[in-house]
Design an enzyme around this catalytic site. Sequence first.
Site, short mmCIF file in Angstrom:
data_model
loop_
_atom_site.label_atom_id
_atom_site.label_comp_id
_atom_site.label_asym_id
_atom_site.label_seq_id
_atom_site.Cartn_x
_atom_site.Cartn_y
_atom_site.Cartn_z
N HIS A 73 46.44 69.81 49.22
CA HIS A 73 47.32 68.65 49.20
C HIS A 73 47.09 67.87 47.95
O HIS A 73 45.76 67.48 47.59
CB HIS A 73 47.41 67.94 50.35
CG HIS A 73 47.83 68.48 51.66
ND1 HIS A 73 46.87 69.22 52.75
CD2 HIS A 73 49.09 69.14 52.05
CE1 HIS A 73 47.72 69.94 53.50
NE2 HIS A 73 48.85 69.75 53.19
N ASN A 81 54.98 75.25 50.89
CA ASN A 81 55.14 73.90 50.80
C ASN A 81 54.90 72.73 49.74
O ASN A 81 53.94 73.10 49.02
CB ASN A 81 54.18 73.16 51.87
CG ASN A 81 54.45 73.49 53.38
OD1 ASN A 81 55.45 74.28 53.57
ND2 ASN A 81 53.87 72.76 54.34
N ASP A 139 56.48 68.19 59.52
CA ASP A 139 55.16 68.71 58.92
C ASP A 139 53.94 68.12 59.34
O ASP A 139 53.79 66.72 59.74
CB ASP A 139 55.54 68.19 57.45
CG ASP A 139 54.44 69.03 56.39
OD1 ASP A 139 53.99 70.01 56.77
OD2 ASP A 139 54.34 68.07 55.44
N GLU A 175 48.01 76.24 62.24
CA GLU A 175 47.15 76.31 61.18
C GLU A 175 45.84 76.68 61.57
O GLU A 175 45.15 76.24 62.58
CB GLU A 175 47.12 75.09 60.39
CG GLU A 175 46.30 75.18 59.10
CD GLU A 175 46.50 73.84 57.98
OE1 GLU A 175 47.55 73.77 57.90
OE2 GLU A 175 45.49 73.38 57.42
N ASP A 188 55.33 68.97 47.78
CA ASP A 188 55.91 67.60 47.97
C ASP A 188 55.35 66.88 46.47
O ASP A 188 56.25 66.21 46.09
CB ASP A 188 55.11 67.01 49.23
CG ASP A 188 55.41 65.72 49.46
OD1 ASP A 188 56.33 65.09 48.98
OD2 ASP A 188 54.79 64.97 50.36
N SER A 189 54.16 67.00 46.39
CA SER A 189 53.70 66.28 45.05
C SER A 189 54.38 66.68 43.68
O SER A 189 54.64 65.51 43.26
CB SER A 189 52.04 66.57 44.94
OG SER A 189 51.45 66.58 46.26
P1 13P Z 1 51.47 69.48 47.86
O1 13P Z 1 50.82 68.10 47.96
O2 13P Z 1 50.62 70.45 46.99
O3 13P Z 1 52.91 69.23 47.47
O4 13P Z 1 51.86 70.09 49.46
C1 13P Z 1 52.57 69.60 50.23
C2 13P Z 1 52.43 70.17 51.66
O5 13P Z 1 51.60 71.14 51.83
C3 13P Z 1 53.25 69.38 52.88
O6 13P Z 1 52.73 69.81 53.80
O1 G3H Z 2 50.90 67.76 53.60
C1 G3H Z 2 51.35 66.66 53.42
C2 G3H Z 2 52.69 66.11 52.96
O2 G3H Z 2 52.56 66.13 51.48
C3 G3H Z 2 52.99 64.76 53.31
O3 G3H Z 2 52.44 63.69 52.86
O4 G3H Z 2 51.77 62.30 54.82
O5 G3H Z 2 52.09 61.42 52.35
O6 G3H Z 2 53.91 62.05 53.95
P1 G3H Z 2 52.54 62.28 53.65
ZN ZN Z 3 50.75 70.33 54.22
#
Ligand code: 13P
Ligand code: G3H
Ligand code: ZN
Length: 336
Positions: free
Chosen positions: A190, A277, A94, A146, A279-280
């Site tokens: 993000h 995607n 990523d 991207e 993550d959060s």
């Molecule tokens: P979020 O922070 O919205 O979860 O996005 C995660 C992401 O884009 C990882 O590449």
């Molecule tokens: O897009 C970013 C992801 O949420 C990863 O976050 O760089 O804190 O691991 P990080």
């Molecule tokens: Zn991302």
Amino acid sequence: MVDYKSLGLVNTREMFKRAINGGYAIPAFNFNNMEQLQAIIKASSDLKSPVILQVSKGARNYANATLLRYMAQGAVEYAKELGCKHPEVVLHLDHGDSFETCKSCIDYGFSSVMIDASHLPFEENIALTKKVVEYAHQFDVTVEAELGVLAGVEDEVSAAESHYTKPEEVIEFSQRSGCDSLAISIGTSHGAYKFTPEQCTRDPKTGKLVPPPLAFDVLDAVMEKLPGFPIVLHGSSSVPQEYVDEINSLGGKLPDAIGIPEEQLRKASKSAVCKINIDSDSRLAFTAAVRRVLYSKPGEFDPRKFCGPARDEMEKMYKHKIIDVLGSDNKLAQLD
Ligand code: 13P
Ligand code: G3H
Ligand code: ZN
């Protein structure tokens, strides 16, 4: 050089084709630790969904690159043990920030990489993406690029303001770079603070903030220029208010955290957006569950007693995303 196919992993090519034709999106969940990985594999295997395991540069620094790679290999075996005879698991870098990082991941057995050169001028973005594509394609590794810049700030990912992708640039970019999929900027960002309160309106009934809609006109224009080309949305957590409220009520401080409404992601999933995607939302599920346990049982000091519930909460959240938002349940090529 590790061949990802020998680890039981797959690249994104076929799964993206099927997702676009089938009107759903593949979940791309970030992982940094065992509990997240367990929850992702349990959710995707139980629901027979293809899945993309994402590793950021921050995750590699946190958990160790070698360890993460073996964990992904173990994840394939775990999926089989859970009754998923033909799992489709992608190990994806990523936000790769350089050719060297991408090469290192490809050499380590990743089946997909992202080169994020979106902050560079157009020509430099094309040149760097092309260099990664030329290396990756020798090993049948797929490459996400991207175009356009997302707002928001995370540990390793930052951009002061959002610049939507310019649809007039996407044909030249994809043809000259040779990328397999394209992440675009249409208003997602993000982290857990995707919009300022000033950018939102307030629902008069609930008093809750309502974020501005995503730029579906930009998405439509991109799809018109690149029919059937795989599109990726980053920054697609919804920041569930139940988690935010629970965290805040148990000593946390996440004022005005806000995400992308799930109906909008559901709508995007039905289009050429084939990777979303998240993550959060996993971080929020984890944190809410840990606070819940530690608040009600202040004497608890066995990490399994709070990491276990955190894992269960993440699994529940991932299942909800797969079924109700992305629609990728029961979409493995071989369901038996
Ligand atoms: P979020 O922070 O919205 O979860 O996005 C995660 C992401 O884009 C990882 O590449
Ligand atoms: O897009 C970013 C992801 O949420 C990863 O976050 O760089 O804190 O691991 P990080
Ligand atoms: Zn991302």
